[in-house]
Scaffold this active site. Structure first.
Site, short mmCIF file in Angstrom:
data_model
loop_
_atom_site.label_atom_id
_atom_site.label_comp_id
_atom_site.label_asym_id
_atom_site.label_seq_id
_atom_site.Cartn_x
_atom_site.Cartn_y
_atom_site.Cartn_z
CE1 TYR A 1 -1.78 5.73 -2.00
CE2 TYR A 1 -0.48 7.54 -3.17
CZ TYR A 1 -1.00 7.20 -2.07
OH TYR A 1 -0.39 7.60 -0.94
CB SER A 2 -0.76 2.09 -10.19
OG SER A 2 -0.99 1.08 -11.16
CG ASN A 3 -6.86 0.18 -9.25
OD1 ASN A 3 -6.68 0.33 -7.86
ND2 ASN A 3 -7.80 1.03 -9.85
#
Ligand SMILES: *Cc1c(COP(=O)(O)O)cnc(C)c1O
Length: 319
Positions: A83-85
């Protein structure tokens, strides 16, 4: 904005250059508590800097991608969670700079891909899963060598994007106008953003960091970053570690409630992993009289709104 980003022609319009020329967007937050204490809270909306490469990630990637191109690389490789920005921003920023990108994702790639990874893949990022044990080795020379054998040469951007070129970028977050504020607040993950702010703030300013991870280790982590990058802050600073809500990407009902209220009452969108925790901490500290009456506070909105979709999907919560 996020949902429609495909309508932007990221390759032909260089949004990186456009975004840097755009005037900063500020939003003053009105609240009876602040009026009572004569405290001014202004949010610097870095989430509105670029159509998709939000917030601090924009600054962290800027000089990295420039260096990748100058060194003649055609691809960048980086690491991150599902889910990394940072993965999301790197995929889009690399594409808009004409670079290929490889995303090494912690854990399995579960089909159908979540919104973060779908966006990354749509921008041409090649996604590869890494077992959790392999992922822990991601900084080891042997693993990097294996990746070079597998993918050919690449420009390496570390997990979370924090390196010297990232800090060179985050040093540019504060402009002249921001340097007149008494306090500047930001969420802290790896600390690359906070280190850049520490490098640029003035002696009459105090920086307030809110760690989004559980534990006290962040203090020594920041000390290490300052030492490694030879930063000798002119300002004072304080790091708060009581607003992690259970740990990284963990949440509690009062955090969700707070985020909803700020969206409704102040039209300020916050993400649950970083900016929501910072603003919650800021309100709490104001309530507890941490700030002298009359203080002017600048809160840096570091972006991360793309992560809301995955959070909602995973937890069945609407933000
Ligand atoms: C990555 C991120 C941070 C943390 O930045 P660091 O430089 O790793 O401390 C803060 N806010 C948002 C929205 C982020 O995506």
């Amino acid at each position: 904005m996020i949902k429609n980003y495909k309508s932007f022609d990221l390759k032909s319009l260089n949004y990186f250059i456009l975004a840097l020329k755009k005037p900063a967007i500020y939003q003053k937050i009105l609240c009876p508590l602040f009026t009572e204490r004569q405290i001014e809270v202004t949010v610097k909306r870095l989430d509105l800097l670029h159509p998709v490469v939000q917030g601090n990630k924009f600054y962290k990637l800027h000089y990295n991608l420039q260096a990748a191109k100058e060194l003649g690389h055609d691809k960048v490789l980086t690491f991150g969670g599902a889910y990394s920005n940072h993965i999301h921003a790197t995929a889009i920023a690399a594409a808009s700079n004409g670079l290929n990108s490889i995303g090494m994702i912690r854990g399995e790639l579960i089909a159908p891909l979540n919104p973060t990874l779908t966006d990354a893949q749509n921008q041409g990022m090649a996604l590869h899963p890494m077992s959790r044990s392999e992922y822990r080795e991601k900084d080891s020379p042997t693993l990097l060598e294996r990746l070079r054998l597998r993918f050919g040469n690449f420009f390496l951007i570390p997990e979370g994007g924090t390196n010297a070129l990232a800090i060179k970028g985050t040093k540019e977050i504060l402009n002249d106008q921001d340097l007149s504020m008494d306090f500047v607040t930001a969420p802290i993950g790896t600390g690359g953003t906070f280190a850049g702010l520490l490098a640029s703030a003035l002696p009459n300013q105090k920086l307030i960091g809110f760690s989004v991870l559980k534990g006290q280790f962040i203090n020594s982590e920041i000390d290490d970053l300052l030492q490694k990058h030879k930063i000798d802050p002119k300002c004072t600073y304080d790091i708060h570690t009581a607003y992690h809500f259970g740990g990284y990407a963990k949440h509690k009902p009062e955090l969700i409630q707070f985020i909803k209220e700020l969206k409704q009452n102040s039209n300020l969108p916050l993400d649950p992993v970083y900016t929501g925790k910072m603003m919650f901490g800021l309100f709490d500290l104001i309530e507890k009289d941490y700030f002298p009456n009359g203080s002017k506070i600048l809160a840096i909105h570091t972006g991360g709104l793309q992560g809301i979709r995955g959070f909602e999907q995973r937890l069945g919560i609407e933000l």
